[in-house]
Design an enzyme around this catalytic site. Structure first.
Site, PDB file in Angstrom:
ATOM      1  CE  LYS A   1      -9.431  18.352  43.274  1.00  0.00           C
ATOM      2  NZ  LYS A   1      -8.826  19.182  42.256  1.00  0.00           N
TER       3      LYS A   1
ATOM      4  CB  THR B   1      -9.143  17.705  38.694  1.00  0.00           C
ATOM      5  OG1 THR B   1      -8.203  17.604  39.762  1.00  0.00           O
ATOM      6  CG2 THR B   1     -10.437  18.335  39.173  1.00  0.00           C
TER       7      THR B   1
ATOM      8  CB  SER C   1      -1.836  20.744  37.075  1.00  0.00           C
ATOM      9  OG  SER C   1      -0.518  20.375  37.295  1.00  0.00           O
TER      10      SER C   1
HETATM   11  C1  R5P Z   1      -7.002  22.614  42.727  1.00  0.00           C
HETATM   12  O1  R5P Z   1      -7.900  22.318  43.499  1.00  0.00           O
HETATM   13  C2  R5P Z   1      -7.249  23.295  41.430  1.00  0.00           C
HETATM   14  O2  R5P Z   1      -8.414  24.039  41.453  1.00  0.00           O
HETATM   15  C3  R5P Z   1      -7.309  22.296  40.278  1.00  0.00           C
HETATM   16  O3  R5P Z   1      -8.490  21.544  40.367  1.00  0.00           O
HETATM   17  C4  R5P Z   1      -6.130  21.394  40.288  1.00  0.00           C
HETATM   18  O4  R5P Z   1      -4.938  22.144  40.399  1.00  0.00           O
HETATM   19  C5  R5P Z   1      -6.098  20.545  39.050  1.00  0.00           C
HETATM   20  O5  R5P Z   1      -5.019  19.708  39.143  1.00  0.00           O
HETATM   21  P1  R5P Z   1      -4.897  18.411  38.262  1.00  0.00           P
HETATM   22  O6  R5P Z   1      -5.097  18.812  36.851  1.00  0.00           O
HETATM   23  O7  R5P Z   1      -3.485  17.943  38.549  1.00  0.00           O
HETATM   24  O8  R5P Z   1      -5.893  17.423  38.747  1.00  0.00           O
END
Ligand code: R5P
Length: 300
Positions: free
Chosen positions: A192, A226, A222
């Site tokens: 990612k 992702t 969050s």
């Molecule tokens: C960060 O790398 C964590 O593992 C999660 O993938 C990340 O916090 C997810 O954030 P969001 O839902 O804002 O994409």
């Protein structure tokens, strides 16, 4: 009435009381009064045991960190000799490096604060990326890092036939590998690139997911972007279904809508953060950790 061994705040009563039952610790509510100007006052039960656990998950953490500061210092004044923090979700662990001069390394500051207040910290799947272990992030005597990955793997297996587990980014490899190994499941990890708070670019590994029930497994959801981007790519690649299993449900209704719009069928989370998506409990694992901690304190 036995001395209070587990302190909790009203909003977390369900989890804290479940944990108290599993550990046989006597629970005691920390009362909070809010003043009109935004300050608040806390009141702890006056009769504490010599070993005290404070239960406080650190999602939406800013006011909670002040609550912890007040409660931990007062518990010591009331005679608590061993003080343990149970924070199923630990905040500010993702900011572990200053990318430009002047950027605050929140992990270090929060870690040092907690270490100055507690003898032990118990948490679940903290986001440790560039540090070796929890002790490095929170330099307390006993830093216990539990993982919900095996429980989430078990849940995926219960819900879907022969699920394929996918970690959406490099950091998720630790959890997805653990979950897959515990239940003999196929897994892979994507890469990612975060472009902003609400934008990510994901590269899929070369896998064949056609017709498979894929479960995206991660520590945190969050903004939901992702997992949403991951789901879109998986469905385009022919996955039969895409579900999500996360340890910490930090997402709100808007983020949930983003994930559902991407084609995700179900979102499952643990009760590390109280949320409508909670599907499994980590309290028995935390209870076990507290019982081994108790033995260690007895030998100190
Ligand atoms: C960060 O790398 C964590 O593992 C999660 O993938 C990340 O916090 C997810 O954030 P969001 O839902 O804002 O994409």
């Amino acid at each position: 009435m036995a001395d209070i061994g587990l302190l909790y705040f009203k909003a977390e009563a369900v989890s804290a009381l479940a944990l108290a039952k599993l550990t046989n610790l006597t629970p005691g509510l920390i009362e909070r009064h809010d003043f009109p100007d935004g300050e608040f006052k806390l009141k702890l039960p006056a009769t504490l045991a010599s070993s005290v656990v404070i239960f406080h998950g650190l999602d939406r953490p800013n006011a909670k960190l002040v609550e912890l500061l007040f409660a931990a210092k007062t518990a010591r004044q009331l005679g608590a000799k061993h003080l343990t923090l149970v924070a199923p979700y630990l905040a500010y662990m993702r900011q572990d490096i200053a990318f430009v001069p002047g950027e605050v390394v929140s992990q270090r500051i929060v870690g040092d604060l907690l270490a100055s207040l507690f003898d032990a910290v118990v948490t679940v799947d903290p986001h440790l990326h560039r540090v070796a272990d929890l002790q490095e992030a929170i330099p307390v005597k006993y830093a216990i890092n539990l993982s919900a990955a095996p429980i989430l793997g078990e849940l995926a297996l219960k819900k879907r036939e022969q699920p394929f587990l996918l970690g959406p980014d490099e950091e998720s490899a630790q959890w997805v590998a653990q979950a897959a190994k515990a239940h003999h499941l196929d897994f892979a990890v994507a890469t990612k690139n975060r472009l902003g708070d609400y934008a990510v670019d994901i590269q899929m590994p070369s896998i064949n997911v056609a017709g498979r029930a894929v479960v995206l497994l991660d520590d945190i959801a969050s903004s939901g972007h992702t997992l949403a981007r991951g789901a879109e790519l998986l469905l385009t690649a022919g996955a039969k279904t895409v579900d999500v299993a996360v340890t910490h449900a930090l997402f709100d209704a808007q983020a949930e809508a983003v994930m559902m719009k991407a084609g995700i069928s179900q979102i499952w989370s643990t009760d590390c953060v109280l949320h409508a998506s909670n599907a499994v409990t980590v309290m028995p694992a935390i209870a076990q950790a507290l019982s081994s901690l108790c033995e260690r304190f007895n030998h100190d």
